[in-house]
Design an enzyme around this catalytic site. Structure first.
Site, PDB file in Angstrom:
ATOM      1  N   LYS A 126       0.904  -0.984   0.047  1.00 40.95           N
ATOM      2  CA  LYS A 126       0.000   0.179   0.067  1.00 40.95           C
ATOM      3  C   LYS A 126       0.717   0.989   0.037  1.00 40.95           C
ATOM      4  O   LYS A 126       2.031   1.237   0.485  1.00 40.95           O
ATOM      5  CB  LYS A 126      -0.882  -0.068   1.199  1.00 40.95           C
ATOM      6  CG  LYS A 126      -2.015   0.944   1.005  1.00 40.95           C
ATOM      7  CD  LYS A 126      -3.233   0.117   0.379  1.00 40.95           C
ATOM      8  CE  LYS A 126      -4.393   1.100   0.155  1.00 40.95           C
ATOM      9  NZ  LYS A 126      -5.722   0.507  -0.599  1.00 40.95           N
ATOM     10  N   ASP A 166      -7.048   4.292  -4.824  1.00 40.76           N
ATOM     11  CA  ASP A 166      -7.641   4.035  -3.544  1.00 40.76           C
ATOM     12  C   ASP A 166      -8.198   5.532  -3.162  1.00 40.76           C
ATOM     13  O   ASP A 166      -8.411   6.337  -4.175  1.00 40.76           O
ATOM     14  CB  ASP A 166      -6.697   3.496  -2.549  1.00 40.76           C
ATOM     15  CG  ASP A 166      -7.163   3.363  -1.142  1.00 40.76           C
ATOM     16  OD1 ASP A 166      -7.871   2.332  -0.954  1.00 40.76           O
ATOM     17  OD2 ASP A 166      -7.263   4.097  -0.140  1.00 40.76           O
TER      18      ASP A 166
END
Ligand code: NDP
Length: 445
Positions: A126, A166
């Site tokens: 991430k 995201d």
């Protein structure tokens, strides 16, 4: 058992001080897998869990850029490469002022398990920045994205690490980042997913997380001989995940009564229809306005600074952010007759909230299972890029649907208890087994 869990969590807290979201995500997994590890000593001996909480690599960097006034701005960029046990690192980029290392580590940790569940060969990662795209001009967003990628491009690649979108990173941002990667590296490769259709993107990728979440809930309902038809649904958020959750719910005959953003929520008692959903898409993806503007147009109610969980619904789809359903929200939902929760967001329910759902024995799955359709379709985008082919909408949607059914089956297999499916245990143990066995196969890595 609880002593072992607490000892392990002490270690996590000591090594990662102040990273509360990371502690929360690890605890949930540890509570599920510790009893399983006890019965399978090979994982204990290999210290698999201890390794899993340590990122393989953490990259932190400065992101300087010039705003429209010619002033220097400085943000912080991150990439957490958590695990490459089963494939190249894979996970989104979050652009939001709240971004810090603890939040990204929680997201990267969850991503490892989620990606394992998809049945595709993807490791977990991430990344992101404390940059806030809200209120910035296109030019400023481009300048930031170019500076961010100028540094990030040293660490990623189609066989190394493949970032995606995201919160705050949609098609526009992926485009600017891809353009900069291509200029610096002089190669046109599938280094990012969520790309535009003209330049290597996959059909259904924008829809995938929302559609996948609805497919997953459909499977959960089937276990009780029920379906989505006629169900009243409360959805939070109004970004990528929320938008396509609503689209699929409308297609399957459910009624969606709420949508929200960080300022408040709208309540449309007659249900948001396709025309209204199109207004939301225009508002959020093009005009970049606030959800309250829809209330006037749809002639429905707007509640400032509140979350939608006190609205009576059959199914809740939290699709905004972490910890957006607390214990009280969960109690209210259950009291109002909610029978299922489909998490579109990552970790949107607090641990106390999860306990309320599980105690009430309603259908509850963690986001790492129910929202895995997004990354699964990113995996399908990577496959198409490698093949230099584009599959049809129907083909990608069919594969996505099959993957969501397969994820549901894995949760049932590992999470079945007498009279109840514990989807949290199911998802955590199924993901753990695949990653842990791969780590053991590869030696001391
Ligand atoms: P978007 O940026 O497209 O939309 C996010 C939405 O959530 C917006 O409506 C935003 O409102 C709201 N929101 C964000 N932060 C907060 C907050 N702190 N409080 C209240 N509302 C908030 O993001 P996505 O739809 O892509 O992501 C939503 C969630 O789904 C995240 O948890 C993400 O990690 C998860 N997810 C996303 C995937 C994807 O494919 N995109 C895949 C799997 C999970 P506002 O505009 O006011 O900020």
């Amino acid at each position: 058992m609880s002593k072992k869990i607490e000892e392990f969590m002490d270690l996590v807290a000591r090594k990662n001080p102040g990273e509360t979201e990371f502690h929360q995500a690890v605890r949930e997994v540890v509570e599920s897998v510790m009893p399983f590890i006890e019965k399978n000593p090979k994982y204990q001996k290999g210290k698999i869990l201890e390794k899993m909480i340590e990122p393989e690599r953490t990259i932190i960097f400065r992101v300087p850029w010039l705003d429209d006034q010619g002033e220097v701005q400085i943000n912080r960029g991150f990439r957490i490469e958590m695990s490459s046990a089963i494939g190249p690192y894979k996970g989104g980029i979050r652009l939001h002022p709240s971004v810090n290392i603890g939040i990204l580590k929680f997201l990267a940790f969850e991503q490892v398990f989620k990606n394992a569940l998809t049945t595709l060969p993807m490791g977990g990662a991430k990344g992101g920045s404390d940059f806030d795209p809200k209120g910035k001009s296109d030019n400023e967003v481009m300048k930031f994205c170019q500076s961010f990628m100028t540094e990030l491009c040293k660490y990623i690649g189609p066989n190394t690490d493949v970032p995606a979108g995201d919160i705050g990173t949609g098609g526009r941002e992926i485009g600017y980042m891809f353009g900069q990667y291509k200029r610096i590296r002089n190669e046109f490769t599938g280094v990012l997913t969520g790309k535009g259709l003209n330049w290597g993107g996959s059909l259904i990728r924008p829809e995938a997380t929302g559609y996948g979440c609805v497919y997953f809930v459909e499977e959960m309902l089937k276990t009780r001989g029920d379906s989505l038809k006629g169900k009243t649904c409360a959805v939070s958020g109004s970004g990528n995940v929320a938008q396509y959750t609503v689209e699929k719910l409308i297609q399957l005959g459910a009624k969606v009564v709420t949508l929200s953003d960080s300022d408040g929520y709208i309540y449309d008692k007659d249900g948001i229809d396709s025309k209204e959903l199109n207004c939301v898409l225009q508002l959020k993806n093009i005009k970049r306005g606030r959800i309250k503007e829809c209330a006037k147009e749809f002639n429905c109610k707007y509640f400032e600074k509140q979350r939608p969980w006190n609205i009576k619904c059959d199914i809740a789809f939290p699709s905004a952010t972490q910890n957006e359903i607390d214990e009280n929200d969960a109690k209210t939902l259950v009291k109002n007759g909610c029978i299922a929760v489909g998490e579109g967001a990552n970790m949107p329910t607090t641990p106390e909230g999860v306990q309320v759902f599980q105690k009430a024995k309603i259908l509850y799955a963690p986001g790492k299972a129910s929202n895995a359709g997004g990354v699964a379709t990113s995996g399908l985008e990577m496959s198409q890029n490698s093949l230099r082919l584009s599959w049809t909408r129907e083909e990608v949607d069919r594969r996505l649907h099959d993957i969501m059914i397969a994820i549901h089956e894995q949760c049932v297999r590992y999470g079945k208890e007498s009279g109840y499916i514990n989807y949290v245990n199911g998802a955590n143990i199924a993901g753990f087994v695949k990653v842990a066995d791969s780590m053991l196969d590869q030696g001391l890595v």
